[in-house]
Motif scaffolding. Structure first.
Motif, PDB file in Angstrom:
ATOM      1  N   SER A 185      -7.357   5.311   6.215  1.00 43.59           N
ATOM      2  CA  SER A 185      -5.914   5.557   6.230  1.00 43.59           C
ATOM      3  C   SER A 185      -5.454   6.454   5.080  1.00 43.59           C
ATOM      4  CB  SER A 185      -5.159   4.232   6.140  1.00 43.59           C
ATOM      5  OG  SER A 185      -5.386   3.610   4.887  1.00 43.59           O
ATOM      6  N   ARG A 186      -6.343   6.681   4.119  1.00 37.61           N
ATOM      7  CA  ARG A 186      -6.035   7.472   2.932  1.00 37.61           C
ATOM      8  C   ARG A 186      -4.867   6.864   2.143  1.00 37.61           C
ATOM      9  NH1 ARG A 186      -8.795  12.132   3.062  1.00 37.61           N
ATOM     10  NH2 ARG A 186      -7.457  13.166   1.525  1.00 37.61           N
ATOM     11  N   SER A 187      -4.749   5.547   2.213  1.00 34.64           N
ATOM     12  CA  SER A 187      -3.707   4.845   1.475  1.00 34.64           C
ATOM     13  C   SER A 187      -4.321   4.130   0.269  1.00 34.64           C
ATOM     14  CB  SER A 187      -2.979   3.845   2.367  1.00 34.64           C
ATOM     15  OG  SER A 187      -3.876   2.845   2.813  1.00 34.64           O
ATOM     16  N   TYR A 188      -3.455   3.729  -0.662  1.00 32.32           N
ATOM     17  CA  TYR A 188      -3.901   3.117  -1.906  1.00 32.32           C
ATOM     18  C   TYR A 188      -3.311   1.716  -2.048  1.00 32.32           C
ATOM     19  CZ  TYR A 188      -5.187   7.911  -3.147  1.00 32.32           C
ATOM     20  OH  TYR A 188      -5.747   9.173  -3.153  1.00 32.32           O
ATOM     21  N   GLN A 246       3.065  16.916  -4.881  1.00 34.67           N
ATOM     22  CA  GLN A 246       2.004  16.220  -4.166  1.00 34.67           C
ATOM     23  C   GLN A 246       0.657  16.417  -4.852  1.00 34.67           C
ATOM     24  OE1 GLN A 246       1.626  17.320  -0.064  1.00 34.67           O
ATOM     25  NE2 GLN A 246      -0.243  16.135   0.265  1.00 34.67           N
ATOM     26  N   LYS A 301      -8.836   2.938  -2.720  1.00 33.68           N
ATOM     27  CA  LYS A 301      -8.435   3.939  -1.730  1.00 33.68           C
ATOM     28  C   LYS A 301      -9.119   3.632  -0.409  1.00 33.68           C
ATOM     29  CE  LYS A 301      -8.225   8.855  -0.571  1.00 33.68           C
ATOM     30  NZ  LYS A 301      -8.553  10.247  -0.989  1.00 33.68           N
ATOM     31  N   ASP A 302      -8.323   3.508   0.639  1.00 32.83           N
ATOM     32  CA  ASP A 302      -8.856   3.289   1.981  1.00 32.83           C
ATOM     33  C   ASP A 302      -9.215   4.646   2.582  1.00 32.83           C
ATOM     34  OD1 ASP A 302      -8.597   3.101   5.032  1.00 32.83           O
ATOM     35  OD2 ASP A 302      -8.583   0.989   4.448  1.00 32.83           O
ATOM     36  N   SER A 339       0.830   5.839   0.281  1.00 32.38           N
ATOM     37  CA  SER A 339       0.159   7.125   0.427  1.00 32.38           C
ATOM     38  C   SER A 339       0.555   8.016  -0.744  1.00 32.38           C
ATOM     39  CB  SER A 339       0.578   7.789   1.741  1.00 32.38           C
ATOM     40  OG  SER A 339       1.952   8.148   1.698  1.00 32.38           O
ATOM     41  N   VAL A 340      -0.125   9.150  -0.865  1.00 33.52           N
ATOM     42  CA  VAL A 340       0.239  10.114  -1.897  1.00 33.52           C
ATOM     43  C   VAL A 340       1.707  10.507  -1.747  1.00 33.52           C
ATOM     44  CG1 VAL A 340      -0.133  12.460  -2.752  1.00 33.52           C
ATOM     45  CG2 VAL A 340      -2.092  11.019  -2.165  1.00 33.52           C
ATOM     46  N   SER A 380      -1.611  13.395  -6.287  1.00 35.36           N
ATOM     47  CA  SER A 380      -2.934  13.131  -5.733  1.00 35.36           C
ATOM     48  C   SER A 380      -3.983  13.022  -6.841  1.00 35.36           C
ATOM     49  CB  SER A 380      -3.312  14.245  -4.749  1.00 35.36           C
ATOM     50  OG  SER A 380      -4.568  13.992  -4.167  1.00 35.36           O
ATOM     51  N   ASP A 408       4.174   8.863  -0.352  1.00 36.81           N
ATOM     52  CA  ASP A 408       5.088   7.766  -0.694  1.00 36.81           C
ATOM     53  C   ASP A 408       5.439   7.817  -2.183  1.00 36.81           C
ATOM     54  OD1 ASP A 408       5.143   6.703   1.873  1.00 36.81           O
ATOM     55  OD2 ASP A 408       3.442   5.358   1.489  1.00 36.81           O
ATOM     56  N   GLN A 450       0.851  -1.180   0.000  1.00 32.52           N
ATOM     57  CA  GLN A 450       0.000   0.000   0.000  1.00 32.52           C
ATOM     58  C   GLN A 450       0.890   1.234   0.000  1.00 32.52           C
ATOM     59  OE1 GLN A 450      -2.288  -0.542   3.624  1.00 32.52           O
ATOM     60  NE2 GLN A 450      -0.894   0.755   4.788  1.00 32.52           N
TER      61      GLN A 450
END
Length: 275
Positions: free
Chosen positions: A73-76, A51, A69-70, A39-40, A55, A42, A37
């Motif tokens: 957690s705002r993770s992918y 960024q 997209k979670d 994040s933006v 995004s 990462d 997974q």
């Protein structure tokens, strides 16, 4: 710093559509066993992207069904569609997961990192990289990443891939590689041709890993691939008197043969059951 500047200038010279396509592939390449997974930030940090545009790109890939997209957690994470796209037209070794299992098996047997490399024009491209399990000090990897490319003549896998080409085509490609190379990267044509011929005769290659790594590679061809799209699989390791490269080549040959036989047996059983 100069290298970074050159990369940035090269990106600026690319058409907008090409840059957009590259950024999509970068996102898909980011995800692997170590990065299930992201994040933006990462993604943005990995590829030195803004960024805001990162995004927007990730949101577009969510809309296309390539990423989940979670919300919490705002993770992918990747969706199954990302894995399925293109896989149905691939050789069975790729399509049924046999290649992925083979990579896992080889790493478990030896602890060495495993690469799968193909030929894309005048370059060797790294299709798959699974780092080794030995101590981090001994693990090559800074230049090894999915999608990385190097000249075919700069890596042992490239020598082996070149050995599959008809002589006339191979000789023309070697002349092109030499003509386009910087002075310090030029090679003796006759010596390179002889080395490639020897790799083809013995069925494996031992030499530099390439891709900017100060590491060695022992590699064999994967059988059953289309003649114009060969792939090689191999171990990447730090040179050492404790490592017998020819023994590693034998491990590769036995494991590939075993995996191919198992895949054929499963295929035959499925056909029999269907009948």
């Amino acid at each position: 710093m100069p290298e970074k500047m050159e990369e940035m200038m090269a990106m600026l010279r690319k058409p907008a559509k090409a840059k957009a396509a590259q950024r999509v592939i970068e996102v898909l390449d980011f995800f692997d066993e170590q990065h299930r997974q992201a994040s933006v930030m990462d993604i943005a940090r990995k590829y030195n992207r803004p960024q805001s545009s990162t995004s927007e790109l990730l949101a577009s890939l969510v809309d296309l069904g390539l990423l989940y997209k979670d919300a919490a957690s705002r993770s992918y994470t990747l969706t199954p569609r990302a894995a399925i796209i293109g896989s149905l037209s691939q050789p069975r070794l790729v399509r049924d997961g046999s290649l992925a299992r083979l990579v896992d098996d080889l790493r478990s047997q030896t602890g060495h990192g495993v690469v799968v490399i193909g030929m894309v024009g005048p370059n060797a491209q790294l299709f798959r990289w699974k780092p080794g399990v030995v101590s981090q000090e001994a693990v090559p990897g800074s230049g090894l990443a999915g999608g990385a490319q190097d000249r075919l003549c700069s890596t042992a896998a490239g020598w082996l891939l070149l050995s599959t080409l008809p002589t006339q085509r191979r000789e023309g490609l070697l002349r092109r590689l030499n003509a386009e190379a910087a002075d310090e990267d030029k090679f003796h044509h006759g010596e390179m041709s002889a080395r490639i011929e020897e790799c083809g005769r013995q069925g494996f290659a031992i030499g530099p890993a390439g891709f900017g790594e100060d590491a060695s590679l022992v590699t064999i061809l994967l059988p059953g691939e289309p003649h114009d799209r060969p792939m090689a699989i191999g171990f990447v390791y730090r040179p050492s008197d404790m490592i017998d490269a020819k023994a590693l080549a034998a491990v590769l040959q036995r494991s590939v043969q075993h995996r191919m036989t198992a895949a054929s047996d499963i295929g035959a059983l499925s056909i029999a059951n269907a009948a």
